[in-house]
Design an enzyme around this catalytic site. Structure first.
Site, PDB file in Angstrom:
ATOM      1  N   SER A 134       0.835  -1.210   0.000  1.00  0.00           N
ATOM      2  CA  SER A 134       0.000   0.000   0.000  1.00  0.00           C
ATOM      3  C   SER A 134       0.864   1.252   0.000  1.00  0.00           C
ATOM      4  O   SER A 134       1.975   1.263   0.550  1.00  0.00           O
ATOM      5  CB  SER A 134      -0.863  -0.031   1.261  1.00  0.00           C
ATOM      6  OG  SER A 134      -1.320   1.252   1.590  1.00  0.00           O
ATOM      7  N   TYR A 158      -1.976  -0.009  10.261  1.00  0.00           N
ATOM      8  CA  TYR A 158      -2.196  -0.561   8.916  1.00  0.00           C
ATOM      9  C   TYR A 158      -0.927  -0.390   8.076  1.00  0.00           C
ATOM     10  O   TYR A 158      -0.458  -1.343   7.429  1.00  0.00           O
ATOM     11  CB  TYR A 158      -3.384   0.139   8.246  1.00  0.00           C
ATOM     12  CG  TYR A 158      -3.577  -0.263   6.796  1.00  0.00           C
ATOM     13  CD1 TYR A 158      -4.065  -1.526   6.466  1.00  0.00           C
ATOM     14  CD2 TYR A 158      -3.269   0.624   5.762  1.00  0.00           C
ATOM     15  CE1 TYR A 158      -4.240  -1.900   5.135  1.00  0.00           C
ATOM     16  CE2 TYR A 158      -3.446   0.251   4.435  1.00  0.00           C
ATOM     17  CZ  TYR A 158      -3.929  -1.006   4.124  1.00  0.00           C
ATOM     18  OH  TYR A 158      -4.086  -1.364   2.806  1.00  0.00           O
ATOM     19  N   ASN A 219     -13.097  14.451   5.303  1.00  0.00           N
ATOM     20  CA  ASN A 219     -12.172  14.613   6.425  1.00  0.00           C
ATOM     21  C   ASN A 219     -11.158  15.690   6.071  1.00  0.00           C
ATOM     22  O   ASN A 219     -10.482  15.586   5.055  1.00  0.00           O
ATOM     23  CB  ASN A 219     -11.450  13.296   6.700  1.00  0.00           C
ATOM     24  CG  ASN A 219     -12.431  12.167   6.969  1.00  0.00           C
ATOM     25  OD1 ASN A 219     -13.376  12.335   7.737  1.00  0.00           O
ATOM     26  ND2 ASN A 219     -12.233  11.033   6.319  1.00  0.00           N
TER      27      ASN A 219
HETATM   28  P1  NAD Z   1     -11.573  -5.905   0.291  1.00  0.00           P
HETATM   29  O1  NAD Z   1     -11.887  -5.788   1.767  1.00  0.00           O
HETATM   30  O2  NAD Z   1     -12.686  -5.729  -0.650  1.00  0.00           O
HETATM   31  O3  NAD Z   1     -10.880  -7.312   0.014  1.00  0.00           O
HETATM   32  C1  NAD Z   1     -10.149  -8.031   0.973  1.00  0.00           C
HETATM   33  C2  NAD Z   1     -10.655  -9.457   0.954  1.00  0.00           C
HETATM   34  O4  NAD Z   1      -9.894 -10.216   1.902  1.00  0.00           O
HETATM   35  C3  NAD Z   1     -12.122  -9.576   1.367  1.00  0.00           C
HETATM   36  O5  NAD Z   1     -12.830 -10.369   0.445  1.00  0.00           O
HETATM   37  C4  NAD Z   1     -12.058 -10.253   2.731  1.00  0.00           C
HETATM   38  O6  NAD Z   1     -13.200 -11.034   3.023  1.00  0.00           O
HETATM   39  C5  NAD Z   1     -10.782 -11.059   2.627  1.00  0.00           C
HETATM   40  N1  NAD Z   1     -10.181 -11.327   3.929  1.00  0.00           N
HETATM   41  C6  NAD Z   1      -9.986 -10.447   4.945  1.00  0.00           C
HETATM   42  N2  NAD Z   1      -9.463 -11.080   6.010  1.00  0.00           N
HETATM   43  C7  NAD Z   1      -9.310 -12.381   5.645  1.00  0.00           C
HETATM   44  C8  NAD Z   1      -8.835 -13.537   6.322  1.00  0.00           C
HETATM   45  N3  NAD Z   1      -8.415 -13.479   7.599  1.00  0.00           N
HETATM   46  N4  NAD Z   1      -8.820 -14.704   5.660  1.00  0.00           N
HETATM   47  C9  NAD Z   1      -9.276 -14.796   4.372  1.00  0.00           C
HETATM   48  N5  NAD Z   1      -9.743 -13.726   3.689  1.00  0.00           N
HETATM   49  C10 NAD Z   1      -9.768 -12.546   4.325  1.00  0.00           C
HETATM   50  O7  NAD Z   1     -10.399  -4.887   0.033  1.00  0.00           O
HETATM   51  P2  NAD Z   1      -9.686  -4.462  -1.331  1.00  0.00           P
HETATM   52  O8  NAD Z   1      -9.845  -3.000  -1.447  1.00  0.00           O
HETATM   53  O9  NAD Z   1     -10.091  -5.356  -2.425  1.00  0.00           O
HETATM   54  O10 NAD Z   1      -8.166  -4.724  -0.953  1.00  0.00           O
HETATM   55  C11 NAD Z   1      -7.408  -5.829  -1.448  1.00  0.00           C
HETATM   56  C12 NAD Z   1      -5.975  -5.666  -0.972  1.00  0.00           C
HETATM   57  O11 NAD Z   1      -5.434  -4.443  -1.467  1.00  0.00           O
HETATM   58  C13 NAD Z   1      -5.803  -5.610   0.547  1.00  0.00           C
HETATM   59  O12 NAD Z   1      -4.598  -6.255   0.873  1.00  0.00           O
HETATM   60  C14 NAD Z   1      -5.671  -4.128   0.825  1.00  0.00           C
HETATM   61  O13 NAD Z   1      -4.958  -3.867   2.018  1.00  0.00           O
HETATM   62  C15 NAD Z   1      -4.886  -3.688  -0.396  1.00  0.00           C
HETATM   63  N6  NAD Z   1      -5.002  -2.255  -0.723  1.00  0.00           N
HETATM   64  C16 NAD Z   1      -6.184  -1.760  -1.178  1.00  0.00           C
HETATM   65  C17 NAD Z   1      -6.261  -0.430  -1.517  1.00  0.00           C
HETATM   66  C18 NAD Z   1      -7.540   0.183  -2.044  1.00  0.00           C
HETATM   67  O14 NAD Z   1      -7.515   1.371  -2.353  1.00  0.00           O
HETATM   68  N7  NAD Z   1      -8.643  -0.547  -2.179  1.00  0.00           N
HETATM   69  C19 NAD Z   1      -5.136   0.415  -1.379  1.00  0.00           C
HETATM   70  C20 NAD Z   1      -3.960  -0.135  -0.897  1.00  0.00           C
HETATM   71  C21 NAD Z   1      -3.892  -1.486  -0.603  1.00  0.00           C
END
Ligand code: NAD
Length: 334
Positions: A134, A158, A219
């Site tokens: 991230s 985080y 925010n």
């Molecule tokens: P999201 O919450 O939609 O997807 C995360 C998925 O992981 C969910 O389906 C959730 O059910 C699953 N999950 C969570 N804990 C779990 C566990 N203990 N075991 C199994 N599955 C689990 O979020 P996203 O936005 O799709 O993010 C995906 C990745 O990208 C994450 O690692 C997040 O930190 C990273 N990220 C996202 C963004 C963004 O802007 N969306 C930015 C930086 C990093």
């Protein structure tokens, strides 16, 4: 990235595990892999923040499997790795405020869960693991644009969890000879990003506010900027990282963004205008752990992975708003 440019990458020879595949970004990766001929795609997800509806559309594919389970359980990770060639690890608990409220949970899932996935991969003979890092790892570093080599101190649990993942990735590459690639996502947005729950992201919340007239909060003063990145660009980066044959591209971290910054006020105004809404945002105190400006230098991903973001901020916003408009009856029900 169009399908033809991928026909040469040999997805049909490989079986993929997408952890967090029922989430927002993960489900788009699954979609791409299936539509571009992957031999098999398995999702491991505990549905804590993801939705079974996000992957229901893949049930008809015979080369698609869904495994409901938690990455905090090592045996589950081992099970998920059976017969898999490479992994893209998206499962994590997102959100800075969530991590400030419950740092133990964020650490257990994001760090402990990742180490489980890495070790299960290594024991299963899987070398290639791509993982979601991230832009939060840049922390208090003020320099713009952000370049991979210059990071600051993490401003939230985080951010610390994402930085820890990068360090574990380096150590697993060094100790076990694995090929691990970290993708530092910058504010990814698009269809299927959830507007639900206390930790929902800004774009679905703004769209919901303009569509339903619910309160919209900003925010700080809204002048903070982000390198908002449409989800297909993140999918492209994942597929390139999963398939690259460039040895110099391995065991690296990359900024995944567009390389342009837009303010939160600009974002809101565009959405409100598109939806013909007279909604006005309510300004409140800036959030603990949030950074003021974020902008990526994407030249490393461009040079080593041939990453080229194809969807601009405004094109992505148009697609996203159109998706929410088409699905508003189901997306916004209580
Ligand atoms: P999201 O919450 O939609 O997807 C995360 C998925 O992981 C969910 O389906 C959730 O059910 C699953 N999950 C969570 N804990 C779990 C566990 N203990 N075991 C199994 N599955 C689990 O979020 P996203 O936005 O799709 O993010 C995906 C990745 O990208 C994450 O690692 C997040 O930190 C990273 N990220 C996202 C963004 C963004 O802007 N969306 C930015 C930086 C990093």
């Amino acid at each position: 990235m169009n399908s033809t440019s991928f026909s040469s990458l040999g997805l049909s020879d490989k079986s993929f595990l997408v952890t967090g595949g029922a989430g927002f970004i993960g489900s788009h990766i699954v979609d791409f892999l299936l539509r571009n001929g992957a031999k098999k795609v398995r999702v491991l997800d505990n549905l804590s923040t993801g939705f079974i509806e996000n992957v229901a559309l893949f049930n008809d594919w015979t080369n698609y499997e869904f495994l409901q389970g938690d990455i905090r359980d090592y045996d589950t990770c081992k099970e998920a790795c059976k017969g898999i060639d490479c992994i893209t690890h998206q499962a994590a608990l997102g959100s800075v405020p969530r991590s400030v409220e419950n740092p133990m949970l964020t650490t257990a899932v994001n760090v402990g869960g990742f180490v489980n996935v890495l070790k299960a991969a290594q024991e299963s003979g899987i070398k290639r693991v791509v993982f979601a890092s991230s832009s939060s790892v840049y922390g208090d570093e003020q320099q713009l644009p952000k370049i991979e080599t210059t990071i600051g101190q993490p401003l939230s649990p985080y951010a610390a969890s994402k930085r820890s993942k990068e360090l574990y990735a380096q150590s697993f590459a060094a100790v076990y000879g694995m090929e691990i690639i970290g993708l530092r996502y910058f504010n990814i947005f698009g269809p299927r990003q959830s507007p639900k729950g206390p930790y929902a992201a800004v774009i679905p919340l703004f769209i919901e506010g303009c569509l339903r007239g619910t309160s919209v909060y900003v925010n700080g003063n809204g002048l903070q900027t982000r390198d908002f990145t449409y989800v297909q660009n993140a999918v492209q980066a994942n597929v390139l990282a999963l398939t690259t044959r460039n040895i110099n591209a391995l065991n690296q971290v990359y900024n995944i963004a567009v390389g342009q910054q837009f303010s939160v006020n600009t974002l809101f105004e565009y959405i409100a205008q598109y939806l013909n809404s007279s909604q006005k945002p309510i300004y409140r105190e800036a959030r603990l752990g949030d950074v003021l400006h974020s902008l990526a230098d994407i030249s490393k991903a461009s040079n080593l992975l041939q990453y080229t973001p194809e969807i601009t901020f405004y094109e992505g916003l148009d697609n996203t708003i159109a998706y929410f408009l088409a699905n508003k009856a189901t997306l916004f029900k209580e």
